[in-house]
Scaffold this motif. Structure first.
Motif, PDB file in Angstrom:
ATOM      1  N   ASP A   1      71.861  55.870   7.051  1.00  0.00           N
ATOM      2  CA  ASP A   1      72.358  55.293   8.301  1.00  0.00           C
ATOM      3  C   ASP A   1      73.601  54.447   8.060  1.00  0.00           C
ATOM      4  O   ASP A   1      74.548  54.492   8.843  1.00  0.00           O
ATOM      5  N   ASP A   2      73.615  53.680   6.986  1.00  0.00           N
ATOM      6  CA  ASP A   2      74.778  52.857   6.646  1.00  0.00           C
ATOM      7  C   ASP A   2      75.990  53.740   6.351  1.00  0.00           C
ATOM      8  O   ASP A   2      77.103  53.425   6.754  1.00  0.00           O
ATOM      9  N   THR A   3      75.765  54.839   5.647  1.00  0.00           N
ATOM     10  CA  THR A   3      76.854  55.765   5.327  1.00  0.00           C
ATOM     11  C   THR A   3      77.413  56.386   6.599  1.00  0.00           C
ATOM     12  O   THR A   3      78.630  56.482   6.770  1.00  0.00           O
ATOM     13  N   ILE A   4      76.536  56.780   7.492  1.00  0.00           N
ATOM     14  CA  ILE A   4      76.976  57.380   8.751  1.00  0.00           C
ATOM     15  C   ILE A   4      77.785  56.372   9.554  1.00  0.00           C
ATOM     16  O   ILE A   4      78.851  56.699  10.088  1.00  0.00           O
ATOM     17  N   GLU A   5      77.321  55.148   9.628  1.00  0.00           N
ATOM     18  CA  GLU A   5      78.048  54.115  10.374  1.00  0.00           C
ATOM     19  C   GLU A   5      79.408  53.829   9.742  1.00  0.00           C
ATOM     20  O   GLU A   5      80.405  53.654  10.445  1.00  0.00           O
ATOM     21  N   ALA A   6      79.463  53.807   8.421  1.00  0.00           N
ATOM     22  CA  ALA A   6      80.735  53.581   7.731  1.00  0.00           C
ATOM     23  C   ALA A   6      81.709  54.717   8.025  1.00  0.00           C
ATOM     24  O   ALA A   6      82.901  54.480   8.263  1.00  0.00           O
ATOM     25  N   LEU A   7      81.213  55.948   8.022  1.00  0.00           N
ATOM     26  CA  LEU A   7      82.071  57.094   8.329  1.00  0.00           C
ATOM     27  C   LEU A   7      82.570  57.051   9.773  1.00  0.00           C
ATOM     28  O   LEU A   7      83.727  57.384  10.038  1.00  0.00           O
ATOM     29  N   LYS A   8      81.730  56.619  10.691  1.00  0.00           N
ATOM     30  CA  LYS A   8      82.152  56.496  12.088  1.00  0.00           C
ATOM     31  C   LYS A   8      83.275  55.470  12.220  1.00  0.00           C
ATOM     32  O   LYS A   8      84.268  55.714  12.921  1.00  0.00           O
ATOM     33  N   ARG A   9      83.119  54.324  11.559  1.00  0.00           N
ATOM     34  CA  ARG A   9      84.159  53.285  11.618  1.00  0.00           C
ATOM     35  C   ARG A   9      85.456  53.787  11.004  1.00  0.00           C
ATOM     36  O   ARG A   9      86.537  53.587  11.565  1.00  0.00           O
ATOM     37  N   LEU A  10      85.343  54.446   9.857  1.00  0.00           N
ATOM     38  CA  LEU A  10      86.541  54.964   9.197  1.00  0.00           C
ATOM     39  C   LEU A  10      87.213  56.032  10.042  1.00  0.00           C
ATOM     40  O   LEU A  10      88.446  56.105  10.086  1.00  0.00           O
ATOM     41  N   ASP A  11      86.430  56.855  10.727  1.00  0.00           N
ATOM     42  CA  ASP A  11      86.995  57.884  11.581  1.00  0.00           C
ATOM     43  C   ASP A  11      87.817  57.261  12.711  1.00  0.00           C
ATOM     44  O   ASP A  11      88.917  57.726  13.016  1.00  0.00           O
ATOM     45  N   LEU A  12      87.311  56.197  13.298  1.00  0.00           N
ATOM     46  CA  LEU A  12      88.056  55.511  14.357  1.00  0.00           C
ATOM     47  C   LEU A  12      89.337  54.884  13.807  1.00  0.00           C
ATOM     48  O   LEU A  12      90.395  54.955  14.443  1.00  0.00           O
ATOM     49  N   LEU A  13      89.238  54.286  12.645  1.00  0.00           N
ATOM     50  CA  LEU A  13      90.431  53.699  12.025  1.00  0.00           C
ATOM     51  C   LEU A  13      91.457  54.776  11.681  1.00  0.00           C
ATOM     52  O   LEU A  13      92.663  54.574  11.852  1.00  0.00           O
ATOM     53  N   LEU A  14      90.976  55.911  11.225  1.00  0.00           N
ATOM     54  CA  LEU A  14      91.865  57.028  10.907  1.00  0.00           C
ATOM     55  C   LEU A  14      92.585  57.514  12.161  1.00  0.00           C
ATOM     56  O   LEU A  14      93.800  57.733  12.152  1.00  0.00           O
ATOM     57  N   GLU A  15      91.850  57.657  13.233  1.00  0.00           N
ATOM     58  CA  GLU A  15      92.453  58.095  14.491  1.00  0.00           C
ATOM     59  C   GLU A  15      93.537  57.105  14.934  1.00  0.00           C
ATOM     60  O   GLU A  15      94.623  57.505  15.360  1.00  0.00           O
ATOM     61  N   TYR A  16      93.256  55.827  14.820  1.00  0.00           N
ATOM     62  CA  TYR A  16      94.229  54.797  15.200  1.00  0.00           C
ATOM     63  C   TYR A  16      95.480  54.878  14.323  1.00  0.00           C
ATOM     64  O   TYR A  16      96.608  54.827  14.819  1.00  0.00           O
ATOM     65  N   ALA A  17      95.277  55.016  13.023  1.00  0.00           N
ATOM     66  CA  ALA A  17      96.418  55.089  12.098  1.00  0.00           C
ATOM     67  C   ALA A  17      97.284  56.312  12.392  1.00  0.00           C
ATOM     68  O   ALA A  17      98.513  56.224  12.408  1.00  0.00           O
TER      69      ALA A  17
END
Length: 46
Positions: A7-23
């Motif tokens: 669950d922690d890994t999935i949440e980390a990937l979700k956050r990184l995906d949003l940051l990637l989209e923003y970048a």
């Protein structure tokens, strides 16, 4: 893999995906590549 760790890994990937989209939206390719690398490391651990 234990469920909380997954669950922690999935949440980390979700956050990184949003940051990637923003970048990408703001044309920050260096930051986008740094985030992609971090995502690769997370997925390789699985």
């Amino acid at each position: 893999m234990a469920m909380p760790q997954r669950d922690d890994t999935i949440e980390a990937l979700k956050r990184l995906d949003l940051l990637l989209e923003y970048a990408v939206m703001h044309g920050d390719e260096a930051e986008a590549e740094r985030i992609r690398e971090e995502m690769r490391k997370l997925t390789e651990e699985v």
